[in-house]
Scaffold this motif. Structure first.
Motif, PDB file in Angstrom:
ATOM      1  N   ARG A  56       0.826  -1.210   0.000  1.00 20.04           N
ATOM      2  CA  ARG A  56       0.000   0.000   0.000  1.00 20.04           C
ATOM      3  C   ARG A  56       0.857   1.256   0.000  1.00 20.04           C
ATOM      4  O   ARG A  56       0.548   2.235  -0.687  1.00 20.04           O
ATOM      5  N   ILE A  57       1.926   1.229   0.769  1.00 19.49           N
ATOM      6  CA  ILE A  57       2.831   2.374   0.813  1.00 19.49           C
ATOM      7  C   ILE A  57       3.479   2.601  -0.545  1.00 19.49           C
ATOM      8  O   ILE A  57       3.521   3.731  -1.059  1.00 19.49           O
ATOM      9  N   GLN A  58       3.993   1.551  -1.138  1.00 24.02           N
ATOM     10  CA  GLN A  58       4.666   1.700  -2.429  1.00 24.02           C
ATOM     11  C   GLN A  58       3.706   2.123  -3.528  1.00 24.02           C
ATOM     12  O   GLN A  58       4.050   2.937  -4.392  1.00 24.02           O
ATOM     13  N   GLU A  59       2.499   1.602  -3.509  1.00 25.14           N
ATOM     14  CA  GLU A  59       1.517   1.982  -4.513  1.00 25.14           C
ATOM     15  C   GLU A  59       1.134   3.455  -4.382  1.00 25.14           C
ATOM     16  O   GLU A  59       1.062   4.178  -5.377  1.00 25.14           O
ATOM     17  N   SER A  60       0.911   3.904  -3.170  1.00 22.45           N
ATOM     18  CA  SER A  60       0.546   5.305  -2.976  1.00 22.45           C
ATOM     19  C   SER A  60       1.718   6.225  -3.283  1.00 22.45           C
ATOM     20  O   SER A  60       1.524   7.328  -3.798  1.00 22.45           O
ATOM     21  N   TRP A  61       2.940   5.778  -2.999  1.00 21.38           N
ATOM     22  CA  TRP A  61       4.110   6.605  -3.296  1.00 21.38           C
ATOM     23  C   TRP A  61       4.266   6.805  -4.803  1.00 21.38           C
ATOM     24  O   TRP A  61       4.675   7.885  -5.243  1.00 21.38           O
ATOM     25  N   ARG A  62       3.954   5.807  -5.584  1.00 17.58           N
ATOM     26  CA  ARG A  62       4.042   5.953  -7.042  1.00 17.58           C
ATOM     27  C   ARG A  62       3.124   7.073  -7.531  1.00 17.58           C
ATOM     28  O   ARG A  62       3.462   7.798  -8.475  1.00 17.58           O
ATOM     29  N   ILE A  63       1.990   7.225  -6.879  1.00 13.78           N
ATOM     30  CA  ILE A  63       1.067   8.293  -7.255  1.00 13.78           C
ATOM     31  C   ILE A  63       1.607   9.649  -6.799  1.00 13.78           C
ATOM     32  O   ILE A  63       1.474  10.650  -7.506  1.00 13.78           O
ATOM     33  N   LEU A  64       2.235   9.675  -5.648  1.00 18.66           N
ATOM     34  CA  LEU A  64       2.718  10.921  -5.070  1.00 18.66           C
ATOM     35  C   LEU A  64       4.008  11.425  -5.709  1.00 18.66           C
ATOM     36  O   LEU A  64       4.324  12.613  -5.601  1.00 18.66           O
ATOM     37  N   HIS A  65       4.726  10.543  -6.357  1.00 14.81           N
ATOM     38  CA  HIS A  65       6.092  10.853  -6.792  1.00 14.81           C
ATOM     39  C   HIS A  65       6.169  12.116  -7.633  1.00 14.81           C
ATOM     40  O   HIS A  65       7.121  12.905  -7.502  1.00 14.81           O
ATOM     41  N   ASP A  66       5.210  12.341  -8.491  1.00 15.29           N
ATOM     42  CA  ASP A  66       5.251  13.510  -9.370  1.00 15.29           C
ATOM     43  C   ASP A  66       4.984  14.814  -8.627  1.00 15.29           C
ATOM     44  O   ASP A  66       5.163  15.900  -9.197  1.00 15.29           O
ATOM     45  N   ASN A  67       4.563  14.720  -7.385  1.00 17.71           N
ATOM     46  CA  ASN A  67       4.235  15.923  -6.611  1.00 17.71           C
ATOM     47  C   ASN A  67       5.153  16.125  -5.414  1.00 17.71           C
ATOM     48  O   ASN A  67       4.830  16.909  -4.516  1.00 17.71           O
ATOM     49  N   ILE A  68       6.303  15.444  -5.403  1.00 23.00           N
ATOM     50  CA  ILE A  68       7.102  15.460  -4.186  1.00 23.00           C
ATOM     51  C   ILE A  68       7.641  16.853  -3.849  1.00 23.00           C
ATOM     52  O   ILE A  68       7.769  17.192  -2.668  1.00 23.00           O
ATOM     53  N   ALA A  69       7.960  17.676  -4.839  1.00 22.06           N
ATOM     54  CA  ALA A  69       8.462  19.018  -4.548  1.00 22.06           C
ATOM     55  C   ALA A  69       7.394  19.834  -3.826  1.00 22.06           C
ATOM     56  O   ALA A  69       7.670  20.503  -2.820  1.00 22.06           O
ATOM     57  N   ARG A  70       6.181  19.780  -4.321  1.00 20.00           N
ATOM     58  CA  ARG A  70       5.077  20.517  -3.692  1.00 20.00           C
ATOM     59  C   ARG A  70       4.762  19.950  -2.313  1.00 20.00           C
ATOM     60  O   ARG A  70       4.511  20.696  -1.368  1.00 20.00           O
ATOM     61  N   VAL A  71       4.781  18.626  -2.204  1.00 17.03           N
ATOM     62  CA  VAL A  71       4.493  18.001  -0.919  1.00 17.03           C
ATOM     63  C   VAL A  71       5.530  18.421   0.115  1.00 17.03           C
ATOM     64  O   VAL A  71       5.191  18.748   1.261  1.00 17.03           O
ATOM     65  N   GLY A  72       6.808  18.439  -0.266  1.00 18.70           N
ATOM     66  CA  GLY A  72       7.867  18.822   0.665  1.00 18.70           C
ATOM     67  C   GLY A  72       7.678  20.211   1.225  1.00 18.70           C
ATOM     68  O   GLY A  72       7.865  20.451   2.428  1.00 18.70           O
ATOM     69  N   ILE A  73       7.297  21.162   0.378  1.00 13.12           N
ATOM     70  CA  ILE A  73       7.073  22.536   0.838  1.00 13.12           C
ATOM     71  C   ILE A  73       5.870  22.600   1.764  1.00 13.12           C
ATOM     72  O   ILE A  73       5.927  23.205   2.848  1.00 13.12           O
ATOM     73  N   ILE A  74       4.772  21.986   1.368  1.00 12.12           N
ATOM     74  CA  ILE A  74       3.550  22.044   2.170  1.00 12.12           C
ATOM     75  C   ILE A  74       3.773  21.408   3.542  1.00 12.12           C
ATOM     76  O   ILE A  74       3.280  21.918   4.559  1.00 12.12           O
ATOM     77  N   VAL A  75       4.508  20.314   3.579  1.00 14.44           N
ATOM     78  CA  VAL A  75       4.771  19.630   4.847  1.00 14.44           C
ATOM     79  C   VAL A  75       5.425  20.583   5.842  1.00 14.44           C
ATOM     80  O   VAL A  75       5.009  20.686   7.011  1.00 14.44           O
ATOM     81  N   PHE A  76       6.447  21.324   5.382  1.00 18.29           N
ATOM     82  CA  PHE A  76       7.153  22.196   6.311  1.00 18.29           C
ATOM     83  C   PHE A  76       6.381  23.472   6.614  1.00 18.29           C
ATOM     84  O   PHE A  76       6.469  23.999   7.731  1.00 18.29           O
ATOM     85  N   ILE A  77       5.631  23.984   5.675  1.00 25.37           N
ATOM     86  CA  ILE A  77       4.790  25.151   5.962  1.00 25.37           C
ATOM     87  C   ILE A  77       3.772  24.790   7.039  1.00 25.37           C
ATOM     88  O   ILE A  77       3.553  25.541   8.002  1.00 25.37           O
ATOM     89  N   ARG A  78       3.157  23.636   6.913  1.00 24.15           N
ATOM     90  CA  ARG A  78       2.193  23.186   7.929  1.00 24.15           C
ATOM     91  C   ARG A  78       2.878  22.915   9.257  1.00 24.15           C
ATOM     92  O   ARG A  78       2.312  23.166  10.324  1.00 24.15           O
ATOM     93  N   LEU A  79       4.087  22.399   9.190  1.00 21.98           N
ATOM     94  CA  LEU A  79       4.841  22.155  10.412  1.00 21.98           C
ATOM     95  C   LEU A  79       5.084  23.461  11.157  1.00 21.98           C
ATOM     96  O   LEU A  79       4.911  23.538  12.382  1.00 21.98           O
ATOM     97  N   PHE A  80       5.477  24.500  10.425  1.00 22.53           N
ATOM     98  CA  PHE A  80       5.753  25.781  11.058  1.00 22.53           C
ATOM     99  C   PHE A  80       4.479  26.485  11.510  1.00 22.53           C
ATOM    100  O   PHE A  80       4.517  27.303  12.428  1.00 22.53           O
TER     101      PHE A  80
END
Length: 221
Positions: A56-80
Motif C-alpha cells: 500500500r505504501i509503495q503503490e501510494s508513493w508511485r502516485i505521489l512521486h510527481d508531486n514530491i516538490a510541492r508536498v515537501g514545501i507544504i509539509v514544512f509550511i504546515r509544520l511551522f
C-alpha cells in the motif's frame, strides 16, 4: 522525524530552549518509559509492517512521486504553522516570518526535497529491512550534530500524512493511513536510537579526552 529529516539547513550548535517544548503527538508518539533510548544500534527494533502494508505504501508513493516538490514545501509550511518553535532550528530561513514568502524560499524547497528523498529511499527499502534501519539510524546520528531534538521527528510524518491525503483522494483509505503511520513510527523510533547513540558516544569521547586529574584539588597543591 523531527523538524528536519536532513542535516543541511539546521543550525549546528543551536539549542532550543527547554521552555519551547512542542506538545506531544497522540498519533505517532513513541513511548518514553524505561531507560534512555539508543542503548542498542541497528537491529535493536523490530520492523512490524506486513507485506500488504508495504504494498500500500509503495503503490501510494508511485502516485505521489510527481508531486514530491510541492508536498515537501507544504509539509514544512504546515509544520511551522502548527509548531512555529520548530523553525528556530533552521538557520537558513528561521528569520522569515511571512509563511507566504517562505513558500518561495529556495532553501526550504531544497530541504523539502531532501526530506522527500529520504522517504523515497525508505519506501524503496521496505523489503530490505536491514538497509532501511541503517538509513534511519544514520540519519538520527547526523541530526545530533545539528541539535535537531528527537521530540520533533514525529511531526514531519504527521504533516506528511495530512498533506498527501487530499492528493490521493479516493485512494486514501484507513488501511493506507495505518500503513504510513506504522512506517513513520518505525523511522522516528530508529532515528531516535541513532541520535541517542551519537550523544552517548560523544559524551564518552569527551570524558575520555580529559586529562587525568583535571579539576582535582590535588593539582593546585
Amino acid at each position: 522525524m523531527g523538524c528536519a529529516l536532513s542535516g543541511s539547513g539546521i543550525a549546528p550548535g543551536k539549542t532550543i530552549a527547554e521552555s519551547k517544548q512542542c506538545p506531544s503527538s497522540e498519533n505517532l508518539a513513541v513511548s518514553k518509559a524505561g531507560p534512555e533510548p539508543g542503548g542498542n544500534g541497528p537491529g535493536a527494533g523490530p520492523f512490524l509492517l506486513a507485506d500488504a502494508q508495504k504494498e500500500r505504501i509503495q503503490e501510494s508513493w508511485r502516485i505521489l512521486h510527481d508531486n514530491i516538490a510541492r508536498v515537501g514545501i507544504i509539509v514544512f509550511i504546515r509544520l511551522f504553522e502548527t509548531h512555529p518553535e520548530c523553525k528556530d532550528v533552521f538557520f537558513l530561513f528561521r528569520d522569515i516570518e511571512d509563511l507566504e514568502q517562505l513558500k518561495m524560499n529556495k532553501e526550504l524547497r531544497a530541504h523539502g526535497l531532501r526530506v522527500m528523498s529520504f522517504i523515497e529511499k525508505s519506501v524503496a527499502r521496505l523489503y530490505q529491512e536491514d538497509k532501511l534501519e541503517q538509513l534511519a539510524f544514520e540519519l538520527g546520528r547526523s541530526h545530533y550534530r545539528y541539535n535537531a531534538p528527537p521530540k520533533y521527528y514525529e511531526y514531519v510524518g504527521i504533516q506528511f500524512i495530512s498533506t498527501v491525503q487530499p492528493i490521493l483522494k479516493e485512494r486514501w483509505t484507513l488501511e493506507v493511513e495505518e500503513a504510513w503511520q506504522s512506517l513513520f513510527k518505525y523511522l522516528t523510533t530508529t532515528m531516535k536510537r541513532g541520535y541517542y547513540r551519537k550523544r552517548r558516544n560523544r559524551a564518552a569521547s569527551t570524558l575520555a579526552s580529559r586529562k587525568p586529574g583535571t579539576g582535582s584539588i590535588l593539582n593546585s597543591i
